[in-house]
Design an enzyme around this catalytic site. Structure first.
Site, PDB file in Angstrom:
ATOM      1  CG  ASP A 182      -3.209   3.126  -1.814  1.00 29.27           C
ATOM      2  OD1 ASP A 182      -3.903   2.704  -1.064  1.00 29.27           O
ATOM      3  OD2 ASP A 182      -2.682   3.819  -0.806  1.00 29.27           O
ATOM      4  CD  GLU A 183      -5.594  -0.933  -0.138  1.00 28.85           C
ATOM      5  OE1 GLU A 183      -5.210  -1.309   0.581  1.00 28.85           O
ATOM      6  OE2 GLU A 183      -6.062   0.195   0.531  1.00 28.85           O
TER       7      GLU A 183
ATOM      8  CG  ASP B   3      -1.845   1.512   1.335  1.00 27.68           C
ATOM      9  OD1 ASP B   3      -3.446   0.527   0.988  1.00 27.68           O
ATOM     10  OD2 ASP B   3      -1.695   1.750   1.817  1.00 27.68           O
TER      11      ASP B   3
END
Ligand code: DCP
Ligand code: MG
Ligand code: MG
Length: 326
Positions: A103-104, A8
């Site tokens: 984002d992850e 992340d």
């Protein structure tokens, strides 16, 4: 046994802004809407977090806590581009990549592990590649399941690498707050606290029956997660079936005007994401989450596939309207 990584980005939107504009580096940066428009914080740089600024906080509160903070408007296209690049780095490590958001992602690296290349080392390599190629940091959790890997990646942010060796899951989880478990929101946490269950270890010590009596079907599942047991597989994102946008309000509201305005904003984001891929959608789905975290969806299939923000907002508003009636 499986080896799962959860990766992340640290302060994703804010870090991208600091990367693109050197004047912002080392400073308290907040990405989000303007305080005048009742904007909320989407992402805060770690410098800003020192002042107590957090995601989903009203922008006005953020500026009270840190008047010298610098606010930047979100640039979703740019974040999408960085996201595509990081996912492609992840896919160099394994084909089993499951993105959770821009984002992850989870990575199942089981097949890449050798005695010379233990999972923790793969995590280190992953961080190094992202840093070298994107000049951004990610935090990585390494574990034998998704649930533990995700909790691990969050525990030593920013730029963290947390390795939970096989067999030590319970020991790792035990001291952590029970809210860290997937599916345990504020309401469930409060009910657990009333029973003197505060940590994951407290929950793990309860019997299956104890959990079922109090929380129904969800109880035993929660207990398994507390014991570090989670068999969910990493599922590769097959050809994309939907595009979505969502947000969490910093304060609950039942003001129709505010909610319609929100639907408009989210519709714009969905329209942009569709536009980038030259797609249109046949079904418009609205997801609502109430103050008690109860979540439900309403959907409608439209006659003609929609792509513009206005068309999407029109359909979504039609779905929302009956829900606002007393
Ligand atoms: N986001 C948002 N609104 C929220 C939470 C997040 O718009 N309430 C957006 C902005 C974030 C991005 O999603 O940059 C990623 O969310 P994360 O929860 O991973 O938060 P950050 O990456 O900003 O910070 P962290 O270092 O805690 O991961
Ligand atoms: Mg993040
Ligand atoms: Mg995230």
């Amino acid at each position: 046994m499986r080896h799962i990584l959860h990766a992340d980005f640290d302060a994703f939107y804010a870090s991208v802004e600091q990367l693109d504009n050197p004047n912002l580096r080392g400073k308290p940066v907040i990405v989000g809407g303007s305080p005048e428009d009742r904007g909320v914080v989407a992402s805060a740089s770690y410098e800003a977090r020192r002042f107590g600024i957090r995601s989903a906080m009203p922008m006005r509160t953020a500026f009270q806590r840190c008047p010298q903070a610098i606010r930047v408007r979100a640039r979703f296209d740019r974040y999408g581009e960085v996201s595509r690049r990081v996912m492609s780095i992840f896919r160099d490590f394994t084909t089993l990549v499951e993105p959770l958001s821009l984002d992850e992602a989870y990575l199942d690296v089981t097949d890449s592990v050798t005695p010379e290349r233990p999972p923790g080392r793969i995590g280190r390599e992953l961080k190094a590649r992202v840093k070298a190629e994107l000049k951004l940091t990610i935090s990585v959790g390494v574990a034998t399941s998704k649930s533990v890997a995700k909790i691990a990646s969050d525990i030593d942010k920013p730029d963290g690498l947390t390795i939970v060796p096989p067999g030590s899951e319970c020991e790792f989880l035990a001291p952590l707050a029970v809210e860290k478990l997937w599916g345990v929101g504020p309401k469930t946490a409060a009910r657990l606290a009333a029973e003197a269950v505060h940590t994951i270890g407290d929950l793990a010590a309860q019997s299956e029956e104890w959990c079922r009596v109090r929380f129904g079907k969800m109880g035993p599942e929660m207990r398994l997660l507390a014991l570090g047991r989670d068999d969910r597989a990493v599922v590769v994102d097959r050809s994309r079936k939907s595009v979505s946008a969502e947000t969490t309000l910093s304060e609950d509201t039942d003001d129709p005007e505010a909610l319609y305005e929100l639907v408009n904003r989210l519709s714009q984001r969905v329209a942009r994401a569709l536009g980038r891929r030259e797609l249109r959608g046949r079904t418009v789905k609205l997801k609502l989450r109430l103050a008690d975290f109860a979540t439900f969806t309403r959907q409608a299939t439209v006659g003609e596939p929609v792509g513009s923000a206005d068309e999407i907002a029109m359909a979504a508003t039609t779905l929302l309207r009956p829900e606002l009636e007393p």
